[in-house]
Scaffold this active site. Structure first.
Site, PDB file in Angstrom:
ATOM      1  CG  ASP A  48       5.929  -3.462  -4.511  1.00  0.00           C
ATOM      2  OD1 ASP A  48       7.050  -3.389  -5.055  1.00  0.00           O
ATOM      3  OD2 ASP A  48       5.664  -4.236  -3.581  1.00  0.00           O
ATOM      4  CE1 TYR A 108      -2.598  -5.946   0.463  1.00  0.00           C
ATOM      5  CE2 TYR A 108      -2.895  -8.141  -0.470  1.00  0.00           C
ATOM      6  CZ  TYR A 108      -3.283  -6.826  -0.363  1.00  0.00           C
ATOM      7  OH  TYR A 108      -4.354  -6.374  -1.096  1.00  0.00           O
ATOM      8  CG  HIS A 148       3.441   0.995  -2.674  1.00  0.00           C
ATOM      9  ND1 HIS A 148       4.024   1.026  -1.427  1.00  0.00           N
ATOM     10  CD2 HIS A 148       2.926  -0.241  -2.831  1.00  0.00           C
ATOM     11  CE1 HIS A 148       3.845  -0.154  -0.849  1.00  0.00           C
ATOM     12  NE2 HIS A 148       3.182  -0.944  -1.673  1.00  0.00           N
TER      13      HIS A 148
HETATM   14 NI    NI Z   1       1.564  -4.424  -3.507  1.00  0.00          NI
END
Ligand code: NI
Length: 266
Positions: A71, A162, A215
């Site tokens: 992400d 989120y 991430h």
């Molecule tokens: Ni994010």
């Protein structure tokens, strides 16, 4: 598998999306020959990529699969990550932020060229549940447009930042035809910048059919990826895109999914 001739720059790469052969997911040495076929641009039938198009032969109904997702990028370390994934012939899904797509369009094109899936993670990483309908629509639309404009790829999945959603976000997602992909495994890599900790959490927490959240904007996460690939491959996992994970299992726009079970989506 539909083949379109719209590839302008990226003429022929291995794609992991919506193809029942599964040939792209075998862990292989970097020099191993791989099948080459045309990239699919602007897939005219997004339902096929969401899993509606195939039944009975779904790859992940037959073998152990995991969908690694990255992400908030792309960013500088994304390029290094792409090299790691290629080395293991692993496919992943990149939930990109629209304004990062504008900043690093070359990296998005490289993600597509690597056969990975590109998906929508909003324009500004906003908490969509706190926005108006128009605000949510703008966050999604601008990102869809940026991905197509820079890479020719049309995203069919949304991950609200989120994991924050509500009935209004779901309704807008539905209007775009986008299911919401959440996750089953969260190694908290954004909080704990330790490669060994992140790798250990993913390896101990991942089960068959899981969507794993990471991430690619964190160097420590990218550093953990070889250990994750080695460890999960040793347990027999194949690394597939989210759309391939759910192949044969229809995803409903606006609904949330965290992974695939032996019998279907969850
Ligand atoms: Ni994010």
């Amino acid at each position: 598998m539909k083949r379109l001739g719209a590839a302008l720059v990226l003429l022929a790469v291995v794609s992991g999306c919506g193809d029942g052969t599964g040939a792209d997911t075998t862990v292989a040495a970097p020099e191993a020959p791989v099948a080459v076929r045309p990239m699919v641009f602007n897939e005219p039938d997004p339902d096929a990529r969401r899993g509606l198009g195939s039944s009975g032969t779904a790859y992940c109904a037959r073998v152990k699969c995991v969908a690694l997702t990255f992400d908030d990028g792309p960013m500088e370390d994304t390029e290094r990550l792409l090299g790691m994934l290629a080395q293991y012939n692993a496919k992943a899904t990149f939930f990109v932020v629209g304004r990062m797509v504008e900043e690093f369009p070359d990296l998005v094109r490289k993600e597509v060229a690597g056969g990975h899936e590109i998906a929508n993670h909003s324009w500004s990483h906003a908490n969509l549940a706190g926005l108006s309908d128009a605000g949510v629509r703008a966050e999604i639309q601008k990102t869809q447009d940026a991905i197509v404009r820079h890479s020719g790829y049309r995203s069919v999945l949304l991950r609200p930042p989120y994991g924050s959603s509500n009935a209004r976000v779901a309704a807008v997602a539905r209007s775009f035809g986008l299911p919401e992909i959440i996750w089953a495994v969260d190694p908290l890599d954004w909080r704990d910048r330790s490669s060994s900790l992140v790798a250990r959490r993913v390896l101990s927490g991942t089960g068959n059919g899981d969507v794993v959240l990471m991430h690619d904007i964190h160097r420590t996460t990218v550093d953990a990826v070889p250990r994750i690939l080695e460890g999960l491959a040793a347990k027999g996992y194949r690394f597939v895109t989210v759309s391939k994970l759910f192949e044969g299992t229809p995803l409903t726009p606006g609904e949330q999914y965290r992974g695939r079970t032996a019998t279907g989506a969850r």
